[in-house]
Structures are given as C-alpha cells and as structure tokens.
Design a protein around this motif. Structure first.
Motif, short mmCIF file in Angstrom:
data_model
loop_
_atom_site.label_atom_id
_atom_site.label_comp_id
_atom_site.label_asym_id
_atom_site.label_seq_id
_atom_site.Cartn_x
_atom_site.Cartn_y
_atom_site.Cartn_z
N ALA A 75 -13.32 3.80 -11.41
CA ALA A 75 -12.45 3.99 -10.25
C ALA A 75 -13.13 3.45 -9.00
O ALA A 75 -14.36 3.30 -8.96
N MET A 76 -12.32 3.15 -7.99
CA MET A 76 -12.83 2.85 -6.66
C MET A 76 -11.72 3.12 -5.63
O MET A 76 -10.55 3.28 -5.99
N ASN A 77 -12.11 3.20 -4.38
CA ASN A 77 -11.11 3.33 -3.31
C ASN A 77 -10.25 2.08 -3.30
O ASN A 77 -10.72 0.98 -3.60
N ALA A 78 -8.95 2.25 -2.95
CA ALA A 78 -8.00 1.16 -3.20
C ALA A 78 -7.03 0.92 -2.06
O ALA A 78 -5.84 0.74 -2.28
N GLY A 79 -7.51 0.89 -0.84
CA GLY A 79 -6.63 0.57 0.27
C GLY A 79 -6.93 1.42 1.49
O GLY A 79 -7.50 2.51 1.39
N MET A 80 -6.49 0.94 2.64
CA MET A 80 -6.77 1.62 3.90
C MET A 80 -5.83 2.79 4.11
O MET A 80 -4.71 2.81 3.60
N TYR A 81 -6.30 3.76 4.88
CA TYR A 81 -5.53 4.99 5.06
C TYR A 81 -5.74 5.56 6.46
O TYR A 81 -6.71 5.24 7.15
N HIS A 82 -4.79 6.40 6.85
CA HIS A 82 -4.85 7.09 8.14
C HIS A 82 -5.77 8.31 8.04
O HIS A 82 -6.27 8.64 6.95
N ASP A 83 -5.96 9.00 9.15
CA ASP A 83 -6.85 10.17 9.17
C ASP A 83 -6.41 11.25 8.18
O ASP A 83 -7.24 11.98 7.65
N ASP A 84 -5.09 11.34 7.93
CA ASP A 84 -4.60 12.33 6.97
C ASP A 84 -4.63 11.81 5.53
O ASP A 84 -4.10 12.45 4.63
N ARG A 85 -5.23 10.65 5.33
CA ARG A 85 -5.40 10.00 4.03
C ARG A 85 -4.12 9.36 3.52
O ARG A 85 -4.07 8.87 2.38
N SER A 86 -3.07 9.32 4.30
CA SER A 86 -1.85 8.62 3.89
C SER A 86 -2.07 7.11 4.01
O SER A 86 -2.80 6.65 4.89
N PRO A 87 -1.45 6.32 3.14
CA PRO A 87 -1.69 4.87 3.13
C PRO A 87 -1.20 4.19 4.41
O PRO A 87 -0.15 4.55 4.95
N VAL A 88 -1.95 3.21 4.87
CA VAL A 88 -1.55 2.43 6.04
C VAL A 88 -0.37 1.54 5.68
O VAL A 88 0.56 1.36 6.49
N GLY A 89 -0.39 0.96 4.48
CA GLY A 89 0.66 0.03 4.07
C GLY A 89 1.40 0.50 2.83
O GLY A 89 1.37 1.68 2.46
N HIS A 90 2.07 -0.44 2.20
CA HIS A 90 2.90 -0.16 1.03
C HIS A 90 2.12 0.59 -0.04
O HIS A 90 0.99 0.24 -0.37
N TYR A 91 2.77 1.64 -0.58
CA TYR A 91 2.13 2.41 -1.63
C TYR A 91 3.18 2.92 -2.60
O TYR A 91 4.18 3.53 -2.19
N VAL A 92 2.95 2.64 -3.89
CA VAL A 92 3.83 3.08 -4.97
C VAL A 92 2.98 3.77 -6.02
O VAL A 92 1.94 3.25 -6.42
N GLU A 93 3.42 4.96 -6.44
CA GLU A 93 2.70 5.67 -7.49
C GLU A 93 3.68 6.11 -8.56
O GLU A 93 4.65 6.83 -8.27
N ASP A 94 3.44 5.66 -9.79
CA ASP A 94 4.29 5.96 -10.94
C ASP A 94 5.76 5.65 -10.63
O ASP A 94 6.66 6.42 -10.95
N GLY A 95 5.97 4.49 -10.00
CA GLY A 95 7.31 4.00 -9.73
C GLY A 95 7.96 4.56 -8.49
O GLY A 95 9.09 4.14 -8.13
N GLN A 96 7.31 5.47 -7.78
CA GLN A 96 7.89 6.09 -6.59
C GLN A 96 7.24 5.54 -5.32
O GLN A 96 6.02 5.67 -5.14
N GLU A 97 8.04 4.92 -4.47
CA GLU A 97 7.51 4.37 -3.23
C GLU A 97 7.23 5.49 -2.24
O GLU A 97 8.10 6.31 -1.94
N GLN A 98 6.01 5.52 -1.73
CA GLN A 98 5.62 6.51 -0.73
C GLN A 98 5.44 5.92 0.66
O GLN A 98 5.45 6.64 1.65
N MET A 99 5.26 4.59 0.72
CA MET A 99 5.14 3.91 2.00
C MET A 99 5.67 2.50 1.86
O MET A 99 5.41 1.82 0.88
N ARG A 100 6.47 2.08 2.83
CA ARG A 100 7.09 0.76 2.81
C ARG A 100 6.07 -0.36 3.06
O ARG A 100 4.93 -0.10 3.47
N VAL A 101 6.50 -1.58 2.83
CA VAL A 101 5.67 -2.76 3.09
C VAL A 101 5.58 -2.99 4.60
O VAL A 101 6.58 -2.95 5.31
#
Length: 246
Positions: A75-101
């Motif tokens: 494993a490794m860290n996989a993208g930039m995130y805000h202070d609350d650890r939410s993704p800065v950019g597009h994020y999809v997990e198990d087919g569910q979009e959590q953040m837009r492009v």
C-alpha cells in the motif's frame, strides 16, 4: 518487468509477495523503492470505514480487511487531501463517486496542469491525463485524481525544470499503454519533479505516470516488514491478498 539495464546503480534488495514485486534501486545517485503489481492483483483504494471514519493508516486498512480473511500485501498514499482527509480531486471507491473531477488550474502541485487520474478497472489500471479522462469517460471501479502528471504519452511534464531546487521525498504511479503494468515508486531521497518523472520515463518505462504526493509519502510492503508510520493519510491504494498460506 522493471527495466534494470538502464539503472545507474545496483539493485539493493528485492522481495516477492504474491502479486507484488518490490525492489530498491538507485538511479542518478537517488534511491527509490519500486513496486510492480501483477495484472491479476486485487488493487483497491481505501478512504473511510463503513461508519464513515477516515482510515488514515495502513494498520486501519488491515483491521477492516481482517474479518474478510484478507490483508494488505502492499500500500501507499494515493492522492492529495484536505485537512479533514477528504480528496482534493476526483475520487471513486467501489464504483461510488465521492468527489467530482477538478479540471481547472489552481494553487499547489495538484493545480499544476496537466494533472491526472489513476483509474482501476477489472483486469487493468491506467493513468489518464485529466482532460483525456473526461473525454474517454472510463468506468472506474476505483479512481483517484492527483497532480501533476509526471509523464504524458512518453514525455515529461512541460513545467519540470532540470535545474529545479525543490526537492522532497515523492511517490507516484505509472501504467503501461495496455493497462497490464502498474508500477508504484517512492523516493527514499529528496528528489525534484524532473528527477522523479525521469525515473518513470527512462527506468520504469511507463508512458503515463502520475504524482501522488510529496514529503508525506509512505509505503507498506508486507514481504519486507515495511510499514511507514506517521499522521493520518487521505486516500490509500493497496493490493489485497488472502490471509491463507502465509
């Protein structure tokens, strides 16, 4: 496999862990750990547990996987995130979009266009430049947007400077044109973007590669008993394996 014949330095260490092969290599006097993932590997992204709490650590991901008889091989860290650890950019997990492009330029490394999206689909994984990702609209089971791109169709990002003085420990991912090779790298020394991008272009040989982050970069490799510790991370990419047999 990794093209070791162009490496300037000896291979220091290698370990085989099922679907992942990690090697410590030296290129242009800088040390790296490079991990190549088999095309049949169970590659996933992780952010929150079932209650919505941020996982943040490799150990937390293993705790979530254990009841399923699974564990992390890598494993490794996989993208930039805000202070609350939410993704800065597009994020999809198990087919569910959590953040837009996010396609527009902005501050920091993420906004140093072109940036890109790491997309995991059944049987393959790809790094797309963001506008190409929007144009092709692949159906990703998992996806994480980060930036900048390191290599774009075989060429280094146009903003990278050979004489840059900005050096950090950095990590990222590169993929082959057919999506069958997925190669992750973490610099063990502080490197420039130009040096890190050149590793993917000239040594690893992937035509597209994406920067995940710098300074906070961490890796987990079960075969070598490596589990870098630190504060909570945002998105984590990992190879999942069965507990049975090892």
């Amino acid at each position: 496999m990794i093209r070791t014949f162009v490496i300037l330095g000896a291979v220091l260490w290698a370990a085989q862990a099922g679907a992942v092969t990690c090697e410590r290599q030296t290129h242009a006097d800088k040390r790296y750990t490079i991990c190549e993932v088999d095309g049949a590997a169970d590659l996933r992204l992780f952010l929150n547990d079932e209650d919505g709490a941020v996982l943040g650590h490799f150990s937390s991901v293993n705790e979530v996987l254990a009841p399923q008889g699974k564990r992390l091989a890598f494993a490794m860290n996989a993208g930039m995130y805000h202070d609350d650890r939410s993704p800065v950019g597009h994020y999809v997990e198990d087919g569910q979009e959590q953040m837009r492009v996010i396609a527009n330029p902005g501050p920091g490394n993420f906004g140093l266009l072109p940036n890109g999206v790491f997309c995991i689909r059944d049987g393959r994984a790809d790094v797309f430049e963001t506008l190409a990702f929007l144009d092709q609209a692949p159906q990703c089971r998992f996806a994480s947007q980060s930036g900048p791109m390191l290599v774009i169709d075989g060429e280094l990002h146009p903003r990278f400077l050979p004489d840059s003085t900005s050096r950090f420990v950095r990590n990222g991912v590169g993929t082959s044109a057919d999506g069958s090779r997925v190669v992750f790298a973490l610099s063990e020394d502080a490197v420039t973007f130009h040096e890190f991008g050149s590793l993917f272009r000239d040594v690893i040989g992937t035509p597209n590669a994406l920067f995940f982050d710098g300074n906070i970069s961490r890796m987990y490799d079960r075969a070598s008993n490596r589990s870098d510790a630190g504060f909570s991370l945002g998105p984590i990419v990992g190879v999942v394996e069965d507990m049975q047999g090892n």
